[in-house]
Design an enzyme around this catalytic site. Sequence first.
Site, PDB file in Angstrom:
ATOM      1  N   ASP A   8      -0.393 152.765  28.735  1.00 52.72           N
ATOM      2  CA  ASP A   8       0.165 153.424  29.535  1.00 52.72           C
ATOM      3  C   ASP A   8      -0.067 154.245  30.553  1.00 52.72           C
ATOM      4  O   ASP A   8      -0.615 155.756  30.242  1.00 52.72           O
ATOM      5  CB  ASP A   8       1.616 154.333  28.513  1.00 52.72           C
ATOM      6  CG  ASP A   8       2.651 154.606  28.523  1.00 52.72           C
ATOM      7  OD1 ASP A   8       2.176 155.736  29.548  1.00 52.72           O
ATOM      8  OD2 ASP A   8       3.636 153.957  28.189  1.00 52.72           O
ATOM      9  N   ILE A   9       0.140 154.804  31.792  1.00 55.73           N
ATOM     10  CA  ILE A   9      -0.307 155.611  32.257  1.00 55.73           C
ATOM     11  C   ILE A   9       0.207 157.055  31.819  1.00 55.73           C
ATOM     12  O   ILE A   9      -0.912 158.065  32.232  1.00 55.73           O
ATOM     13  CB  ILE A   9       0.246 155.700  34.035  1.00 55.73           C
ATOM     14  CG1 ILE A   9      -0.157 155.829  35.293  1.00 55.73           C
ATOM     15  CG2 ILE A   9       1.585 156.582  33.964  1.00 55.73           C
ATOM     16  CD1 ILE A   9      -1.179 155.437  35.280  1.00 55.73           C
ATOM     17  N   HIS A  29       9.557 145.925  26.768  1.00 52.66           N
ATOM     18  CA  HIS A  29       8.464 146.294  26.723  1.00 52.66           C
ATOM     19  C   HIS A  29       7.984 146.762  25.777  1.00 52.66           C
ATOM     20  O   HIS A  29       8.862 147.612  24.891  1.00 52.66           O
ATOM     21  CB  HIS A  29       6.946 147.323  27.701  1.00 52.66           C
ATOM     22  CG  HIS A  29       8.839 148.758  28.067  1.00 52.66           C
ATOM     23  ND1 HIS A  29       9.446 148.331  28.740  1.00 52.66           N
ATOM     24  CD2 HIS A  29       8.100 149.901  27.828  1.00 52.66           C
ATOM     25  CE1 HIS A  29       9.817 149.580  29.196  1.00 52.66           C
ATOM     26  NE2 HIS A  29       9.204 150.422  27.895  1.00 52.66           N
ATOM     27  N   HIS A  67       5.462 149.237  22.623  1.00 51.32           N
ATOM     28  CA  HIS A  67       4.163 150.026  23.376  1.00 51.32           C
ATOM     29  C   HIS A  67       3.517 150.090  21.893  1.00 51.32           C
ATOM     30  O   HIS A  67       3.858 149.781  20.833  1.00 51.32           O
ATOM     31  CB  HIS A  67       5.617 151.844  23.124  1.00 51.32           C
ATOM     32  CG  HIS A  67       5.506 152.294  24.530  1.00 51.32           C
ATOM     33  ND1 HIS A  67       5.424 153.344  24.885  1.00 51.32           N
ATOM     34  CD2 HIS A  67       7.150 152.210  24.136  1.00 51.32           C
ATOM     35  CE1 HIS A  67       6.211 153.141  25.953  1.00 51.32           C
ATOM     36  NE2 HIS A  67       7.310 152.751  25.909  1.00 51.32           N
TER      37      HIS A  67
END
Length: 130
Positions: A29-30, A93, A95
């Site tokens: 994750d950015i 998605h 996490h």
Amino acid sequence: MATIFSRIVNGEIPCYKIAENEKCFAFLDINPLAKGHTLVIPKQETDYLFELDNELLAELSVFSKKVALAIDKAIPCKRVGVAVLGLEVPHAHIHLVPLQSEADISFSKPKLKLSQEEMEEIAARIRSFL
Ligand code: AMP
């Protein structure tokens, strides 16, 4: 139009890649909540995780398990937490967030600012445990 995550899978947008198979893809994750915060996605574009067919959802879960176990070894943490939001990016998605405490998976807290070198280092370390 392709989602931002499909563009990552297609190599149009760079990412810190962790793993890939025929149907699934994982990358950092950015805007991480913790070092090693990873997103796992199906390559198929579906907005809502729970609209995936059973077979793909099962495959994504098994793929997530493999990635989570590598994160567990690579990043000092008590365990890897799992969250599904999907409020920002309309491409299913999961996490995966390394946890020291419950607060580490609070999405309202400020995100970490890590350098490109740190992100590359973290991704390489997780990959080394796959
Ligand atoms: P949500 O859809 O609410 O689960 O949040 C989407 C997540 O995707 C956020 O945590 C973002 O930081 C992350 N994200 C958005 N764009 C990118 C990107 N280009 N590379 C990696 N992570 C991203």
